[in-house]
Design a protein around this motif. Structure first.
Motif, PDB file in Angstrom:
ATOM      1  N   PRO A  60       1.068  -1.326   0.046  1.00 57.92           N
ATOM      2  CA  PRO A  60       0.061  -0.008   0.005  1.00 57.92           C
ATOM      3  C   PRO A  60       0.825   1.237  -0.012  1.00 57.92           C
ATOM      4  O   PRO A  60       2.087   1.159   0.476  1.00 57.92           O
ATOM      5  N   GLU A  61       0.429   2.281  -0.653  1.00 57.36           N
ATOM      6  CA  GLU A  61       0.970   3.593  -0.535  1.00 57.36           C
ATOM      7  C   GLU A  61       1.377   4.184   0.832  1.00 57.36           C
ATOM      8  O   GLU A  61       2.541   4.609   0.861  1.00 57.36           O
ATOM      9  N   GLN A  62       0.520   3.811   1.625  1.00 57.55           N
ATOM     10  CA  GLN A  62       0.907   4.144   3.159  1.00 57.55           C
ATOM     11  C   GLN A  62       2.066   3.617   3.702  1.00 57.55           C
ATOM     12  O   GLN A  62       2.700   4.174   4.400  1.00 57.55           O
ATOM     13  N   ASP A  63       2.363   2.379   3.215  1.00 58.96           N
ATOM     14  CA  ASP A  63       3.500   1.628   3.653  1.00 58.96           C
ATOM     15  C   ASP A  63       4.889   2.328   3.176  1.00 58.96           C
ATOM     16  O   ASP A  63       5.721   2.520   3.811  1.00 58.96           O
ATOM     17  N   VAL A  64       4.806   2.652   2.020  1.00 53.82           N
ATOM     18  CA  VAL A  64       5.682   3.377   1.065  1.00 53.82           C
ATOM     19  C   VAL A  64       6.179   4.632   1.797  1.00 53.82           C
ATOM     20  O   VAL A  64       7.250   5.000   1.966  1.00 53.82           O
ATOM     21  N   LEU A  65       5.099   5.587   2.169  1.00 48.74           N
ATOM     22  CA  LEU A  65       5.312   6.724   2.857  1.00 48.74           C
ATOM     23  C   LEU A  65       5.881   6.438   4.230  1.00 48.74           C
ATOM     24  O   LEU A  65       6.743   7.203   4.742  1.00 48.74           O
ATOM     25  N   ARG A  66       5.475   5.439   5.044  1.00 50.12           N
ATOM     26  CA  ARG A  66       5.952   5.198   6.213  1.00 50.12           C
ATOM     27  C   ARG A  66       7.517   4.790   6.089  1.00 50.12           C
ATOM     28  O   ARG A  66       8.416   5.279   6.896  1.00 50.12           O
ATOM     29  N   TRP A  67       7.624   3.877   5.288  1.00 47.26           N
ATOM     30  CA  TRP A  67       9.176   3.468   4.890  1.00 47.26           C
ATOM     31  C   TRP A  67      10.030   4.762   4.524  1.00 47.26           C
ATOM     32  O   TRP A  67      11.242   4.673   5.193  1.00 47.26           O
ATOM     33  N   PHE A  68       9.516   5.413   3.826  1.00 46.99           N
ATOM     34  CA  PHE A  68      10.169   6.707   3.307  1.00 46.99           C
ATOM     35  C   PHE A  68      10.567   7.605   4.575  1.00 46.99           C
ATOM     36  O   PHE A  68      11.854   8.020   4.707  1.00 46.99           O
ATOM     37  N   GLY A  69       9.515   7.956   5.496  1.00 49.95           N
ATOM     38  CA  GLY A  69       9.978   8.784   6.583  1.00 49.95           C
ATOM     39  C   GLY A  69      11.126   8.147   7.440  1.00 49.95           C
ATOM     40  O   GLY A  69      11.817   8.618   7.908  1.00 49.95           O
ATOM     41  N   GLU A  70      10.810   6.776   7.667  1.00 49.84           N
ATOM     42  CA  GLU A  70      11.811   5.937   8.460  1.00 49.84           C
ATOM     43  C   GLU A  70      13.223   6.010   8.066  1.00 49.84           C
ATOM     44  O   GLU A  70      14.211   6.346   8.640  1.00 49.84           O
ATOM     45  N   THR A  71      13.137   5.746   6.539  1.00 51.97           N
ATOM     46  CA  THR A  71      14.458   5.550   5.825  1.00 51.97           C
ATOM     47  C   THR A  71      15.084   7.032   5.769  1.00 51.97           C
ATOM     48  O   THR A  71      16.503   7.283   5.725  1.00 51.97           O
ATOM     49  N   ALA A  72      14.430   8.277   5.586  1.00 50.08           N
ATOM     50  CA  ALA A  72      14.843   9.418   5.315  1.00 50.08           C
ATOM     51  C   ALA A  72      15.540   9.918   6.728  1.00 50.08           C
ATOM     52  O   ALA A  72      16.481  10.854   6.595  1.00 50.08           O
ATOM     53  N   MET A  73      15.036   9.585   7.769  1.00 50.62           N
ATOM     54  CA  MET A  73      15.578  10.371   9.054  1.00 50.62           C
ATOM     55  C   MET A  73      17.130  10.036   9.060  1.00 50.62           C
ATOM     56  O   MET A  73      17.754  11.160   9.443  1.00 50.62           O
ATOM     57  N   PRO A  74      17.703   8.945   8.925  1.00 51.55           N
ATOM     58  CA  PRO A  74      19.138   8.969   8.952  1.00 51.55           C
ATOM     59  C   PRO A  74      19.844   9.908   7.884  1.00 51.55           C
ATOM     60  O   PRO A  74      20.952  10.446   8.182  1.00 51.55           O
ATOM     61  N   LEU A  75      19.210   9.867   6.890  1.00 50.66           N
ATOM     62  CA  LEU A  75      19.805  10.726   5.811  1.00 50.66           C
ATOM     63  C   LEU A  75      19.746  12.313   6.100  1.00 50.66           C
ATOM     64  O   LEU A  75      20.732  12.951   5.985  1.00 50.66           O
ATOM     65  N   LEU A  76      18.771  12.569   6.660  1.00 52.72           N
ATOM     66  CA  LEU A  76      18.379  13.872   7.200  1.00 52.72           C
ATOM     67  C   LEU A  76      19.562  14.361   8.136  1.00 52.72           C
ATOM     68  O   LEU A  76      20.232  15.180   8.259  1.00 52.72           O
ATOM     69  N   PHE A 144       8.662   9.279  10.059  1.00 56.10           N
ATOM     70  CA  PHE A 144       9.548  10.074  10.413  1.00 56.10           C
ATOM     71  C   PHE A 144       9.853   9.905  12.126  1.00 56.10           C
ATOM     72  O   PHE A 144      10.816   9.829  12.637  1.00 56.10           O
ATOM     73  N   VAL A 145       8.664   9.546  12.791  1.00 56.91           N
ATOM     74  CA  VAL A 145       8.592   9.595  14.171  1.00 56.91           C
ATOM     75  C   VAL A 145       9.307   8.251  14.436  1.00 56.91           C
ATOM     76  O   VAL A 145      10.271   8.128  15.382  1.00 56.91           O
ATOM     77  N   ILE A 146       9.183   7.105  13.522  1.00 55.04           N
ATOM     78  CA  ILE A 146       9.837   5.867  13.930  1.00 55.04           C
ATOM     79  C   ILE A 146      11.244   6.049  13.588  1.00 55.04           C
ATOM     80  O   ILE A 146      12.148   5.505  14.226  1.00 55.04           O
ATOM     81  N   GLY A 147      11.678   6.700  12.600  1.00 54.84           N
ATOM     82  CA  GLY A 147      12.970   7.183  12.204  1.00 54.84           C
ATOM     83  C   GLY A 147      13.857   7.620  13.204  1.00 54.84           C
ATOM     84  O   GLY A 147      14.877   7.528  13.387  1.00 54.84           O
ATOM     85  N   ALA A 148      12.986   8.697  13.725  1.00 56.20           N
ATOM     86  CA  ALA A 148      13.525   9.482  14.640  1.00 56.20           C
ATOM     87  C   ALA A 148      14.330   8.760  15.901  1.00 56.20           C
ATOM     88  O   ALA A 148      15.195   8.936  16.511  1.00 56.20           O
ATOM     89  N   GLY A 150      14.775   5.586  16.067  1.00 55.88           N
ATOM     90  CA  GLY A 150      15.941   4.943  15.680  1.00 55.88           C
ATOM     91  C   GLY A 150      17.116   5.636  15.884  1.00 55.88           C
ATOM     92  O   GLY A 150      18.422   5.106  16.212  1.00 55.88           O
ATOM     93  N   GLU A 151      17.294   6.874  15.390  1.00 53.50           N
ATOM     94  CA  GLU A 151      18.538   7.802  15.608  1.00 53.50           C
ATOM     95  C   GLU A 151      19.094   7.926  17.072  1.00 53.50           C
ATOM     96  O   GLU A 151      20.295   8.054  17.184  1.00 53.50           O
ATOM     97  N   TRP A 152      18.080   7.630  18.166  1.00 56.62           N
ATOM     98  CA  TRP A 152      18.446   7.652  19.391  1.00 56.62           C
ATOM     99  C   TRP A 152      18.545   6.180  19.978  1.00 56.62           C
ATOM    100  O   TRP A 152      18.460   6.361  21.147  1.00 56.62           O
ATOM    101  N   ASN A 153      18.376   5.170  19.115  1.00 56.21           N
ATOM    102  CA  ASN A 153      18.209   3.806  19.588  1.00 56.21           C
ATOM    103  C   ASN A 153      17.177   3.760  20.630  1.00 56.21           C
ATOM    104  O   ASN A 153      17.434   2.918  21.728  1.00 56.21           O
ATOM    105  N   GLU A 154      16.079   4.189  20.357  1.00 51.01           N
ATOM    106  CA  GLU A 154      14.974   4.106  21.408  1.00 51.01           C
ATOM    107  C   GLU A 154      13.705   3.361  20.358  1.00 51.01           C
ATOM    108  O   GLU A 154      13.864   2.994  19.221  1.00 51.01           O
ATOM    109  N   LYS A 155      12.851   2.983  21.230  1.00 50.17           N
ATOM    110  CA  LYS A 155      11.725   2.131  20.418  1.00 50.17           C
ATOM    111  C   LYS A 155      10.348   2.989  20.857  1.00 50.17           C
ATOM    112  O   LYS A 155      10.276   3.670  21.950  1.00 50.17           O
ATOM    113  N   VAL A 156       9.741   2.931  19.933  1.00 55.41           N
ATOM    114  CA  VAL A 156       8.221   3.742  19.966  1.00 55.41           C
ATOM    115  C   VAL A 156       7.175   2.867  19.353  1.00 55.41           C
ATOM    116  O   VAL A 156       7.432   1.990  18.709  1.00 55.41           O
TER     117      VAL A 156
END
Length: 178
Positions: A60-76, A144-148, A150-156
Motif C-alpha cells: 500500500p502507498e501508506q507503507d511506502v510513505l512510512r518506509w520513506f519517513g523512517e529511511t529518510a531520518m538517518p539521511l536527514l 519520521f517518528v519511527i526513524g527519529a 531509531g536515531e536515538w536507539n529508542e523504541k516507540v
C-alpha cells in the motif's frame, strides 16, 4: 513541495533498491526527476512516485510513505546534524518540530510549507500528535517518528485511528525506552 524531499526520496530508494529503481519509477511516472533541493515542485509528483513504488513493490502507498519517513531520518541527520545535535532523545526532537525544526527548515528552504503538529500529553510516556497539512502525508510523519526513535536507539509504538474517524489525523506515540 521542496526539492529536498524528492532528493531524500531518491536517496532512500536508490540506497535500498538501487539507482535503476529510481530511474524505472521516473519512467513509469513520466517525470524527469531533476529536482533541485531549493526548487518547488508539484505535490502530485511525490504522489505519482509513491503510487508507482507501491505498485512495483506490491504494498500500500501508506507503507511506502512510512518506509520513506523512517529511511529518510538517518539521511536527514547526516545532511543536517546541527538540527539533531541539541536533542538528547527522539521525544525531545519530535516535540520540537513546530518550534525549532520547522523554523530552521524554513530558513534553509525559503517558501517551505511545513505541516503543523499539535501535541497533547496522554500520560507520562504517551503523547497525542495531531497532524495538520493539506498534503495529507500523515503516514510520512508516522515514518519520521519511527526513524527519529531509531536515531536515538529508542523504541516507540504508534497507535493510529481509522480513516474517516474524528481522530484520523491523530496518532498516539509511546516512547518505550525513556
Amino acid at each position: 513541495m521542496k526539492g529536498v524531499v524528492f532528493n531524500l526520496l531518491e536517496d532512500a530508494i536508490s540506497g535500498c533498491y538501487g539507482a535503476e529503481t529510481w530511474d524505472i519509477l521516473l519512467d513509469e511516472t513520466g517525470l524527469d526527476g531533476v529536482y533541485s533541493s531549493l526548487g518547488d515542485y508539484p505535490d502530485g509528483d511525490i504522489q505519482a512516485i509513491v503510487t508507482a513504488a507501491a505498485a512495483r513493490l506490491g504494498v500500500p502507498e501508506q507503507d511506502v510513505l512510512r518506509w520513506f519517513g523512517e529511511t529518510a531520518m538517518p539521511l536527514l541527520k547526516s545532511f543536517y546534524p546541527e538540527l539533531f545535535a541539541p536533542f538528547h532523545s527522539s521525544k525531545a526532537f519530535v516535540l520540537s518540530v513546530n518550534t525549532i525544526i520547522h523554523p530552521e527548515v524554513m530558513k534553509l528552504y525559503s517558501g517551505a510549507c511545513c505541516p503543523y503538529f499539535r501535541f497533547q500529553d496522554e500520560s507520562d510516556e504517551a503523547v497525542r500528535m495531531t497532524y495538520r497539512s493539506s498534503r495529507k502525508l500523515l503516514d510520512l510523519a508516522h515514518g519520521f517518528v519511527i526513524g527519529a526513535a531509531g536515531e536515538w536507539n529508542e523504541k516507540v509504538s504508534v497507535e493510529r485511528f481509522p480513516a474517516g474517524s474524528p481522530q484520523e489525523n491523530d496518532m498516539i506515540i509511546r516512547w518505550l525506552d525513556t
